[in-house]
Write a protein that holds these residues in place. Structure first.
Motif, PDB file in Angstrom:
ATOM      1  N   ASP A 195       0.842  -1.194   0.000  1.00 50.49           N
ATOM      2  CA  ASP A 195       0.000   0.000   0.000  1.00 50.49           C
ATOM      3  C   ASP A 195       0.875   1.241   0.000  1.00 50.49           C
ATOM      4  O   ASP A 195       2.068   1.199   0.310  1.00 50.49           O
ATOM      5  CB  ASP A 195      -0.889   0.012   1.243  1.00 50.49           C
ATOM      6  N   PHE A 196       0.260   2.376  -0.360  1.00 53.35           N
ATOM      7  CA  PHE A 196       0.940   3.657  -0.228  1.00 53.35           C
ATOM      8  C   PHE A 196       0.940   4.087   1.233  1.00 53.35           C
ATOM      9  O   PHE A 196       0.061   3.719   2.012  1.00 53.35           O
ATOM     10  CB  PHE A 196       0.248   4.724  -1.083  1.00 53.35           C
ATOM     11  N   ARG A 197       1.934   4.882   1.580  1.00 55.18           N
ATOM     12  CA  ARG A 197       2.015   5.404   2.935  1.00 55.18           C
ATOM     13  C   ARG A 197       0.817   6.302   3.214  1.00 55.18           C
ATOM     14  O   ARG A 197       0.279   6.955   2.332  1.00 55.18           O
ATOM     15  CB  ARG A 197       3.322   6.168   3.117  1.00 55.18           C
ATOM     16  N   ALA A 198       0.387   6.318   4.476  1.00 52.93           N
ATOM     17  CA  ALA A 198      -0.775   7.103   4.873  1.00 52.93           C
ATOM     18  C   ALA A 198      -0.605   8.570   4.487  1.00 52.93           C
ATOM     19  O   ALA A 198       0.482   9.131   4.596  1.00 52.93           O
ATOM     20  CB  ALA A 198      -1.001   6.984   6.381  1.00 52.93           C
ATOM     21  N   GLU A 203      -4.239   6.003  -0.888  1.00 48.25           N
ATOM     22  CA  GLU A 203      -4.274   5.238   0.363  1.00 48.25           C
ATOM     23  C   GLU A 203      -5.567   5.493   1.114  1.00 48.25           C
ATOM     24  O   GLU A 203      -6.177   4.575   1.670  1.00 48.25           O
ATOM     25  CB  GLU A 203      -3.058   5.613   1.220  1.00 48.25           C
ATOM     26  N   THR A 204      -6.009   6.753   1.124  1.00 50.10           N
ATOM     27  CA  THR A 204      -7.249   7.090   1.813  1.00 50.10           C
ATOM     28  C   THR A 204      -8.443   6.405   1.156  1.00 50.10           C
ATOM     29  O   THR A 204      -9.314   5.856   1.840  1.00 50.10           O
ATOM     30  CB  THR A 204      -7.463   8.614   1.813  1.00 50.10           C
ATOM     31  N   ARG A 207      -8.302   2.670   1.958  1.00 46.73           N
ATOM     32  CA  ARG A 207      -8.619   2.430   3.375  1.00 46.73           C
ATOM     33  C   ARG A 207     -10.124   2.538   3.608  1.00 46.73           C
ATOM     34  O   ARG A 207     -10.699   1.735   4.354  1.00 46.73           O
ATOM     35  CB  ARG A 207      -7.848   3.411   4.241  1.00 46.73           C
ATOM     36  N   ASP A 222       4.685  -0.737   2.904  1.00 44.88           N
ATOM     37  CA  ASP A 222       4.103   0.523   2.442  1.00 44.88           C
ATOM     38  C   ASP A 222       5.190   1.358   1.791  1.00 44.88           C
ATOM     39  O   ASP A 222       6.348   1.323   2.204  1.00 44.88           O
ATOM     40  CB  ASP A 222       3.431   1.291   3.581  1.00 44.88           C
TER      41      ASP A 222
END
Length: 324
Positions: A195-198, A203-204, A207, A222
């Motif tokens: 996943d991409f970093r927060a 990522e949003t 999520r 990530d």
């Protein structure tokens, strides 16, 4: 105090260090350091704490940042007014973009714009949605492609166009689901994910999709770069949700998601209905004139002159999407 000194100061803030800032400003590091020292001497306070390995703003430096941004934005606006009189023979426009933009072929659009206005310098910044939004509001960016998810854009920002991007699941070529074509969210409960970093728009969106479907993902890795995410999936470390064009360009299996069909909203935003910067106005007009076909697998955008008057965009099936 000189505008050049403020520009050097903000370059250190933006780039995170003197070496990177000097490279961005196309000057030697010693000259940039001297410029900052002269500014500190004139202001009577240190702006950076240089005792550690990293360059950290002091309290005085943090206090200067918003003022420096406003002064530089004002100076740039003055230069752009002169450029307008000169018929856009010179000028500068800054545009931001999320890293995973696929609904617009931005390099091709900027190349076409450069062919029409070769004297205008274009500055491109890729960052997280929050960073791009802050830079847009501060006047550091004229336009930005954002993926605001379900959030409303801050007051004062205008949505010029809206796209809907389909998200798919990508896997390694030899993965057990590689040939399935479609997959249910419930089939992914045991899968490891990349996943991409927060903080990134993608990522949003992913999520929120997982939470909506009750999927508890096991994140094995990530990352911050789309290319690295693709290669990690290719190596078999995990699967990932990405816009369909990213998976197709990588040549990886792309699985459509059954119920719900996941997607994200991408917008082209600016400050107010029309940019004050003539070069930005020219770029906006160019981008909007070309936003008539769904490039790279995206759906045709909806457009608006302002946030309150936005026409709800529709996806490929004709379903109405929620306007940001």
């Amino acid at each position: 105090m000189e505008m050049r000194q403020l520009r050097h100061f903000m370059a250190v803030v933006t780039e995170g260090g003197f070496t990177a800032a000097a490279r961005a400003e196309l000057i030697v590091q010693s000259a940039l350091s001297t410029s900052i020292r002269n500014l500190e001497r004139e202001l009577g306070a240190d702006l950076f704490d240089r005792t550690g390995r990293q360059v950290v703003l002091t309290e005085a430096g943090r206090a200067l940042v918003p003022q420096a941004r406003a002064l530089l934005a004002g100076a740039e606006a003055a230069r752009q007014v002169v450029a307008a009189v000169a018929g856009l023979e010179t000028g500068r426009v800054a545009i931001g973009t999320i890293q995973t933009l696929t609904c617009v072929d931005l390099p091709a659009e900027l190349a076409a714009f450069h062919g029409e206005f070769p004297g205008i310098q274009v500055s491109v910044r890729d960052a997280t949605v929050d960073e791009l939004t802050d830079a847009l509001r501060a006047g550091e960016l004229d336009l930005a492609y954002l993926a605001p998810d379900a959030r409303e854009l801050p007051e004062g920002l205008t949505v010029h166009a809206t796209w809907h991007e389909e998200l798919v699941l990508i896997t390694a070529p030899g993965h057990r689901l590689a040939g399935a074509g479609r997959v249910r969210i419930s089939d992914l409960t045991e899968e490891p994910f990349v996943d991409f970093r927060a903080g990134t728009g993608l990522e949003t969106a992913v999520r929120r999709l997982a939470a909506h479907c009750g999927l508890r993902r096991r994140i094995t890795c990530d990352v911050t770069q789309a290319g690295l995410l693709v290669e990690l999936v290719r190596a078999g470390i995990g699967v990932a949700f990405v816009p369909r064009p990213i998976g197709e360009r990588a040549g990886l299996p792309c699985l459509a998601i059954r119920q719900p069909e996941p997607g994200r909203t991408v917008v082209l935003a600016g400050r107010g209905p029309r940019p004050r910067n003539p070069a930005a106005t020219a770029l906006l007009d160019h981008l909007m004139s070309r936003a008539t076909e769904p490039p790279m697998g995206g759906t045709r955008p909806g457009t608006s002159a302002g946030r309150d008057n936005a026409r709800p965009p529709r996806n490929a099936r004709g379903d109405r999407l929620t306007s940001t």
